[in-house]
Design a protein around this motif. Structure first.
Motif: not given
Length: 351
Positions: A286-307
């Protein structure tokens, strides 16, 4: 049918209110986490999400609970597992090569010794319940709040037990973030510090709780220390998957109280997804840009779980937990500081 599968079968309209609420809290937390003061003090979006979630859950959430419960439950279960799987995109197998055998051995010894100490102190000495002990032990041993959340489905912990564990690792991880640079500067100036910048970075990555806290502590020392700290921490995070599988097998050897029946093993399938994601990411397809995008999505998912966790946590229950969980965290913090230093120095001397 497990919780995650049940969540997927619920109608989207029923999930929507809770998903929107947890997404709003997650979005606010992520934005706050980008502020310079928050970054300088190692306060991550996940920490902010549970704090804001608890604040909302104990004030205005009550009248909304009946409408939002399904979506909040979905965030706390299904989105959590998806987030843990995507967490693997932050790591590669090459990270292991960068820290070498020495770093891996240090990580493994710190993890195993800290968790074993937590189990003994928590249940035998302090008389804490098993789930709270295991959750605090996991958070202290591996990667803070993310490890607590990942361990919860295996031990089947209650929301208040998870919240107590998260609170302890946040408090002492934050303390470590400030203490470690001061300790290094003091030890270096006094002439007794046995580690150089890079080695102290390895010690930091192997013993400080949260990734954000590791970054902040390492940067306060030097860039070489920060680089070594982050890589060592990532390898430690990679140990989350085998830890969950081993813990599940260990719990399965126990017996139900008074029944003599062996408990069924809980296979943390998301842990295997995590490993697969690490392996896939190592191929660099995967391109660096796509990986960074998916990492941001992951942060959002985990933040929703913590919320979601915060929304379902009642402050009165946290107060009822008393001082014992915090005392356990204090003792584990002392071990990470002193025992972790001894392990780091000893392993480096041998290897």
């Amino acid at each position: 049918m497990n919780t995650a599968t049940q969540g997927l079968t619920r109608p989207i309209p029923k999930l929507l209110p809770g998903l929107l609420l947890t997404a709003a809290i997650a979005g606010l937390s992520i934005w706050l986490g980008t502020l310079p003061w928050m970054q300088a003090h190692g306060i991550s979006a996940l920490t902010l999400a549970i704090v804001i979630g608890i604040a909302v859950g104990n004030t205005v959430y009550g009248p909304l609970a009946h409408r939002a419960a399904a979506g909040v439950g979905f965030s706390k279960a299904t989105l959590l597992r998806a987030g843990i799987i995507l967490y693997g995109l932050r790591l590669t197998l090459q990270d292991i090569g960068q820290v070498g055998v020495t770093g891996v051995v240090i990580d493994a010894l710190v993890l195993c010794s800290t968790f074993a100490l937590a189990c003994w102190l928590g249940t035998r000495v302090l008389g804490l319940d098993r789930n709270t002990t295991l959750l605090i032990g996991a958070g202290s041993s591996i990667c803070g709040a993310a490890a607590v959340m990942a361990t919860e489905p295996v031990v089947k912990g209650r929301a208040e037990q998870v919240a107590v564990a998260v609170a302890t690792v946040v408090v002492f991880g934050t303390l470590a973030m400030f203490l470690y640079p001061l300790l290094y500067q003091w030890g270096t100036s006094a002439g007794w510090m046995p580690l150089d910048d890079t080695a102290f970075g390895v010690f930091t990555g192997a013993t400080v709780h949260e990734v954000a806290q590791v970054v902040a502590a390492g940067r306060a020392i030097s860039e070489p220390a920060a680089d070594a700290a982050v890589i060592t921490k990532m390898v430690r995070v990679m140990m989350l998957a085998p830890f969950l599988v081993g813990l599940s097998a260990l719990l399965a050897r126990g017996t139900h109280a008074g029944s003599g029946e062996r408990s069924k093993i809980t296979i943390p399938w998301f842990a295997f997804g995590f490993i697969a994601m690490v392996a896939f990411n190592s191929l660099q397809l995967l391109s660096t840009g796509l990986v960074n995008l998916l990492v941001d999505l992951d942060t959002a998912l985990l933040a929703m779980a913590m919320a979601a966790l915060g929304l379902t946590t009642h402050v009165s229950v946290l107060r009822q937990a008393g001082v014992k969980p915090m005392l356990l965290a204090v003792l584990l913090f002392a071990w990470l500081l002193v025992g972790g230093m001894v392990i780091t120095v000893g392993v480096r001397a041998v290897l």
